[in-house]
Scaffold this motif. Sequence first.
Motif, PDB file in Angstrom:
ATOM      1  N   PRO A   1       0.766  -1.255   0.000  1.00  0.00           N
ATOM      2  CA  PRO A   1       0.000   0.000   0.000  1.00  0.00           C
ATOM      3  C   PRO A   1       0.797   1.307   0.000  1.00  0.00           C
ATOM      4  N   PHE A   2       2.031   1.329   0.524  1.00  0.00           N
ATOM      5  CA  PHE A   2       2.810   2.572   0.417  1.00  0.00           C
ATOM      6  C   PHE A   2       3.190   2.840  -1.037  1.00  0.00           C
ATOM      7  N   GLY A   3       3.147   1.795  -1.876  1.00  0.00           N
ATOM      8  CA  GLY A   3       3.420   1.979  -3.299  1.00  0.00           C
ATOM      9  C   GLY A   3       4.715   1.337  -3.782  1.00  0.00           C
TER      10      GLY A   3
ATOM     11  N   GLY B   1       7.518  -8.389  -2.395  1.00  0.00           N
ATOM     12  CA  GLY B   1       7.593  -9.805  -2.768  1.00  0.00           C
ATOM     13  C   GLY B   1       8.733 -10.117  -3.722  1.00  0.00           C
ATOM     14  N   ILE B   2       9.853  -9.421  -3.590  1.00  0.00           N
ATOM     15  CA  ILE B   2      10.969  -9.675  -4.521  1.00  0.00           C
ATOM     16  C   ILE B   2      11.993 -10.627  -3.879  1.00  0.00           C
ATOM     17  N   ALA B   3      12.639 -10.157  -2.820  1.00  0.00           N
ATOM     18  CA  ALA B   3      13.737 -10.947  -2.246  1.00  0.00           C
ATOM     19  C   ALA B   3      13.182 -12.119  -1.434  1.00  0.00           C
TER      20      ALA B   3
ATOM     21  N   CYS C   1      14.108   5.083   3.076  1.00  0.00           N
ATOM     22  CA  CYS C   1      13.572   4.348   4.237  1.00  0.00           C
ATOM     23  C   CYS C   1      13.373   2.876   3.912  1.00  0.00           C
ATOM     24  N   VAL C   2      12.962   2.603   2.662  1.00  0.00           N
ATOM     25  CA  VAL C   2      12.673   1.217   2.279  1.00  0.00           C
ATOM     26  C   VAL C   2      13.964   0.481   1.898  1.00  0.00           C
ATOM     27  N   GLY C   3      14.842   1.155   1.144  1.00  0.00           N
ATOM     28  CA  GLY C   3      16.056   0.489   0.644  1.00  0.00           C
ATOM     29  C   GLY C   3      15.888   0.005  -0.785  1.00  0.00           C
TER      30      GLY C   3
ATOM     31  N   ALA D   1      17.714   1.312   6.553  1.00  0.00           N
ATOM     32  CA  ALA D   1      16.618   1.055   5.605  1.00  0.00           C
ATOM     33  C   ALA D   1      15.996  -0.317   5.871  1.00  0.00           C
ATOM     34  N   HIS D   2      14.708  -0.427   5.616  1.00  0.00           N
ATOM     35  CA  HIS D   2      13.980  -1.662   5.946  1.00  0.00           C
ATOM     36  C   HIS D   2      14.648  -2.916   5.372  1.00  0.00           C
ATOM     37  N   VAL D   3      15.015  -2.890   4.094  1.00  0.00           N
ATOM     38  CA  VAL D   3      15.537  -4.142   3.509  1.00  0.00           C
ATOM     39  C   VAL D   3      16.963  -4.434   3.994  1.00  0.00           C
TER      40      VAL D   3
ATOM     41  N   PRO E   1      20.723  -8.078   6.339  1.00  0.00           N
ATOM     42  CA  PRO E   1      21.944  -7.265   6.152  1.00  0.00           C
ATOM     43  C   PRO E   1      22.967  -7.899   5.213  1.00  0.00           C
ATOM     44  N   ARG E   2      22.677  -9.088   4.726  1.00  0.00           N
ATOM     45  CA  ARG E   2      23.552  -9.771   3.753  1.00  0.00           C
ATOM     46  C   ARG E   2      24.994  -9.830   4.263  1.00  0.00           C
ATOM     47  N   ASP E   3      25.941  -9.227   3.510  1.00  0.00           N
ATOM     48  CA  ASP E   3      27.352  -9.382   3.892  1.00  0.00           C
ATOM     49  C   ASP E   3      27.845  -8.236   4.776  1.00  0.00           C
TER      50      ASP E   3
ATOM     51  N   GLY F   1      -3.281  -2.430   4.236  1.00  0.00           N
ATOM     52  CA  GLY F   1      -1.976  -2.832   4.759  1.00  0.00           C
ATOM     53  C   GLY F   1      -1.564  -4.154   4.169  1.00  0.00           C
ATOM     54  N   VAL F   2      -0.748  -4.900   4.926  1.00  0.00           N
ATOM     55  CA  VAL F   2      -0.390  -6.244   4.462  1.00  0.00           C
ATOM     56  C   VAL F   2      -0.719  -7.277   5.529  1.00  0.00           C
ATOM     57  N   HIS F   3      -1.247  -8.398   5.030  1.00  0.00           N
ATOM     58  CA  HIS F   3      -1.304  -9.577   5.882  1.00  0.00           C
ATOM     59  C   HIS F   3       0.096 -10.163   5.775  1.00  0.00           C
ATOM     60  N   PHE F   4       0.923  -9.891   6.779  1.00  0.00           N
ATOM     61  CA  PHE F   4       2.298 -10.382   6.748  1.00  0.00           C
ATOM     62  C   PHE F   4       2.302 -11.834   7.202  1.00  0.00           C
ATOM     63  N   PHE F   5       2.879 -12.685   6.383  1.00  0.00           N
ATOM     64  CA  PHE F   5       3.065 -14.091   6.764  1.00  0.00           C
ATOM     65  C   PHE F   5       4.528 -14.431   6.526  1.00  0.00           C
TER      66      PHE F   5
ATOM     67  N   GLN G   1      14.489 -16.772  14.009  1.00  0.00           N
ATOM     68  CA  GLN G   1      14.262 -16.154  12.707  1.00  0.00           C
ATOM     69  C   GLN G   1      13.324 -14.955  12.872  1.00  0.00           C
ATOM     70  N   PHE G   2      12.007 -15.166  12.875  1.00  0.00           N
ATOM     71  CA  PHE G   2      11.110 -14.003  12.917  1.00  0.00           C
ATOM     72  C   PHE G   2      11.368 -13.089  14.124  1.00  0.00           C
ATOM     73  N   GLU G   3      11.356 -13.680  15.321  1.00  0.00           N
ATOM     74  CA  GLU G   3      11.483 -12.828  16.514  1.00  0.00           C
ATOM     75  C   GLU G   3      12.833 -12.122  16.547  1.00  0.00           C
TER      76      GLU G   3
ATOM     77  N   TRP H   1      17.025  -6.654  14.865  1.00  0.00           N
ATOM     78  CA  TRP H   1      17.366  -5.857  13.695  1.00  0.00           C
ATOM     79  C   TRP H   1      16.381  -4.701  13.462  1.00  0.00           C
ATOM     80  N   CYS H   2      15.063  -5.022  13.422  1.00  0.00           N
ATOM     81  CA  CYS H   2      14.107  -3.941  13.109  1.00  0.00           C
ATOM     82  C   CYS H   2      13.967  -2.947  14.258  1.00  0.00           C
ATOM     83  N   ASP H   3      13.803  -3.457  15.465  1.00  0.00           N
ATOM     84  CA  ASP H   3      13.471  -2.581  16.590  1.00  0.00           C
ATOM     85  C   ASP H   3      14.694  -2.126  17.366  1.00  0.00           C
TER      86      ASP H   3
ATOM     87  N   LEU I   1       9.522   0.985   8.806  1.00  0.00           N
ATOM     88  CA  LEU I   1       8.304   0.331   8.319  1.00  0.00           C
ATOM     89  C   LEU I   1       7.662  -0.656   9.277  1.00  0.00           C
ATOM     90  N   THR I   2       8.425  -1.308  10.132  1.00  0.00           N
ATOM     91  CA  THR I   2       7.845  -2.494  10.759  1.00  0.00           C
ATOM     92  C   THR I   2       7.000  -2.254  12.001  1.00  0.00           C
ATOM     93  N   GLY I   3       6.817  -1.001  12.333  1.00  0.00           N
ATOM     94  CA  GLY I   3       5.661  -0.777  13.171  1.00  0.00           C
ATOM     95  C   GLY I   3       5.794  -0.722  14.663  1.00  0.00           C
TER      96      GLY I   3
HETATM   97  C1  HEM Z   1       3.579  -3.113   6.581  1.00  0.00           C
HETATM   98  C2  HEM Z   1       4.777  -3.548   6.860  1.00  0.00           C
HETATM   99  C3  HEM Z   1       5.812  -3.855   5.823  1.00  0.00           C
HETATM  100  C4  HEM Z   1       5.993  -3.306   4.586  1.00  0.00           C
HETATM  101  C5  HEM Z   1       5.183  -2.199   3.928  1.00  0.00           C
HETATM  102  C6  HEM Z   1       7.125  -3.975   3.993  1.00  0.00           C
HETATM  103  C7  HEM Z   1       7.626  -3.690   2.738  1.00  0.00           C
HETATM  104  C8  HEM Z   1       8.721  -4.304   2.169  1.00  0.00           C
HETATM  105  C9  HEM Z   1       9.255  -3.981   0.874  1.00  0.00           C
HETATM  106  C10 HEM Z   1       8.708  -2.914  -0.071  1.00  0.00           C
HETATM  107  C11 HEM Z   1      10.324  -4.795   0.666  1.00  0.00           C
HETATM  108  C12 HEM Z   1      11.222  -4.806  -0.571  1.00  0.00           C
HETATM  109  C13 HEM Z   1      10.731  -5.716  -1.638  1.00  0.00           C
HETATM  110  C14 HEM Z   1      11.146  -7.156  -1.500  1.00  0.00           C
HETATM  111  O1  HEM Z   1      12.336  -7.462  -1.433  1.00  0.00           O
HETATM  112  O2  HEM Z   1      10.239  -7.977  -1.482  1.00  0.00           O
HETATM  113  C15 HEM Z   1      10.464  -5.638   1.838  1.00  0.00           C
HETATM  114  C16 HEM Z   1      11.418  -6.608   2.021  1.00  0.00           C
HETATM  115  C17 HEM Z   1      11.554  -7.386   3.150  1.00  0.00           C
HETATM  116  N1  HEM Z   1      10.804  -7.300   4.301  1.00  0.00           N
HETATM  117 FE1  HEM Z   1       9.254  -6.057   4.614  1.00  0.00          FE
HETATM  118  N2  HEM Z   1       7.622  -4.894   4.891  1.00  0.00           N
HETATM  119  C18 HEM Z   1       6.841  -4.856   6.018  1.00  0.00           C
HETATM  120  C19 HEM Z   1       6.991  -5.613   7.169  1.00  0.00           C
HETATM  121  C20 HEM Z   1       7.991  -6.531   7.366  1.00  0.00           C
HETATM  122  C21 HEM Z   1       8.193  -7.266   8.591  1.00  0.00           C
HETATM  123  C22 HEM Z   1       7.319  -7.178   9.840  1.00  0.00           C
HETATM  124  C23 HEM Z   1       9.280  -8.069   8.393  1.00  0.00           C
HETATM  125  C24 HEM Z   1       9.935  -9.034   9.346  1.00  0.00           C
HETATM  126  C25 HEM Z   1      10.040  -8.839  10.631  1.00  0.00           C
HETATM  127  C26 HEM Z   1       9.751  -7.832   7.040  1.00  0.00           C
HETATM  128  C27 HEM Z   1      10.808  -8.486   6.460  1.00  0.00           C
HETATM  129  C28 HEM Z   1      11.265  -8.253   5.183  1.00  0.00           C
HETATM  130  C29 HEM Z   1      12.349  -9.000   4.576  1.00  0.00           C
HETATM  131  C30 HEM Z   1      13.114 -10.174   5.197  1.00  0.00           C
HETATM  132  C31 HEM Z   1      12.533  -8.448   3.296  1.00  0.00           C
HETATM  133  C32 HEM Z   1      13.573  -8.891   2.260  1.00  0.00           C
HETATM  134  C33 HEM Z   1      14.899  -8.240   2.513  1.00  0.00           C
HETATM  135  C34 HEM Z   1      15.956  -8.769   1.579  1.00  0.00           C
HETATM  136  O3  HEM Z   1      16.188  -9.970   1.575  1.00  0.00           O
HETATM  137  O4  HEM Z   1      16.555  -7.951   0.863  1.00  0.00           O
HETATM  138  N3  HEM Z   1       8.953  -6.886   6.460  1.00  0.00           N
HETATM  139  N4  HEM Z   1       9.475  -5.307   2.741  1.00  0.00           N
END
Ligand code: HEM
Length: 502
Positions: A178-180, A184-186, A291-293, A333-335, A340-342, A401-405, A414-416, A422-424, A438-440
């Motif tokens: 929804p942010f635009g 679903g890439i990596a 912010c996103v990366g 940045a979120h990604v 964090p890769r290498d 928003g997203v149904h995050f799974f 892993q998740f926690e 990392w995120c918080d 992004l992660t709330g």
């Molecule tokens: C509404 C909340 C979130 C949004 C809008 C969001 C959005 C995104 C976007 C735009 C990407 C980059 C595209 C991609 O690689 O698929 C991404 C990647 C990713 N997100 Fe999120 N995300 C959210 C929540 C979360 C949460 C809660 C987690 C885990 C705690 C998470 C974990 C990841 C991971 C692991 C990647 C791939 C990073 C990589 O391998 O480069 N995301 N997210």
Amino acid sequence: MRLKNEALDDIQGIITSGYGHLPQAAYLFVMMSNAEGARRWLARLSTSITSSRRWTVDGDSRKPRVAVNVGITAEGLRASGLSADVLRTFPLEFQDGITAPERSRILGDTGASAPDEWEIGGPRTDPVHAMLLLFAADETALTEICSLHRDMLESSDGVGELPGSMQRGYRPETAAEPFGFHDGIAQPRIAGLGGDGVPTGEFILGYENHYGLMPPTPVVPRELDSASFLPRLASPYHATKDLGDLGRHGSYLVYRKLQQDVAGFWQFMAREAARGGSTDPARIVWLASKCVGRWPSGAPLILAPDRDDPRLAERDDFFYADDPDGVRCPLGAHVRRTNPRDALKPYPSEQSLSMTESHRLLRRGRAFGPPLFDARVLGDASGQDLLKTLTGLTDDGQQRGVHFFCINASLKSQFEFVQQAWCDNPRFGGLNDNMDPLTGTPCPAETPSRMTIPESQGSLRTQPLPRFVTVRAGAYCFVPSLTALRFLGGGAGALLHPGLEH
Ligand code: HEM
């Protein structure tokens, strides 16, 4: 080791596939009120579960128009009559459930994101015992598969859908969350599916994980599986005992309904650009992308630091070590945080790559709610229309928003871990007061979180970030193998703890 067909037949499809060809999704939340009825439902359900087997008809690969998978919470296993002795062999975080106070502390689920405020799965709502995940190629197929499963629930004693709880998800044509931003890439590749990849045991129980060890697995003593329905546990830790392996070919699923404040997100970016003296829409999009990366198209900032380049949209073959200060892709940045890769500081690249391998997540999320704006406008970062769109966005009161799974063999490491460490983590990567934008996780007023964006001359620091994402629902589920599901459905008979029923 490559997964054999027998294994693929036993592993639920959601573990090995994101069902990219099935854009429509519905999630049904199930409550069990009587163990015997619940087991009968699980047994019936086991015949319609989509496995990981690739579909081939006369040698042609044919993708199905629907897919059905199920996850069961710890409370659900209890309600279906699983022995307390068996339940105790599940990892503690799963037994606790996502709403336990210690889990909320780890996940930062406080304030508006606290389980008390949740629509589904919180302590103030009916318990979620199982989640049915339904995917379909189109609306018609989704309606059909939904009715089928609702009928099955209605006609089964002892189980029912939580009233008004059904959730719809979809994969938008633009693939934008929804942010635009393209989502679903990596994704990590599971080694067992062929080629290079992350060890299978990071995602599927019964295989070696990153450490060359079998992930812990729930087990059933012989007396509760006298027919040897389950595979015998082959584990050095239990060498002397005769145990059934309930976890083999299963995994764990995290569900979080994450509501996004899309207007708030873009208003903040526009305000920050204006604070720096710019009303250029390209600057607004640049800030958000920092912010996103990744850019809205999906192009990683590390490969396209200055402007979006849709030709790089699907790239996942990049590293961060040659950008140690985050000049191209900010450290926060979120990604870059979530993988964090290498470049996990302070480790050398190789060690970092190895360490991050044990914290990967297979994401299976879907968007919900109507988009607030057409994400395609972000592709024209120079246009005045874009400026009007971004600065004119106001909240329309609709939920989106997203149904995050995500799928992982260890909820804890892993998740926690990703969410907490990392995120918080405000000090992630040597930062000082930056959490994932992004992660709330809500930040207390006394410790606001900012975004630091290094540029060639100095760093830009934003004003404190408002919360853009709120957790609205959640669950930790076990995703049993088909064999385990049949066992839970009473396949082996003596499943109950003596005295629990009758
Ligand atoms: C509404 C909340 C979130 C949004 C809008 C969001 C959005 C995104 C976007 C735009 C990407 C980059 C595209 C991609 O690689 O698929 C991404 C990647 C990713 N997100 Fe999120 N995300 C959210 C929540 C979360 C949460 C809660 C987690 C885990 C705690 C998470 C974990 C990841 C991971 C692991 C990647 C791939 C990073 C990589 O391998 O480069 N995301 N997210």
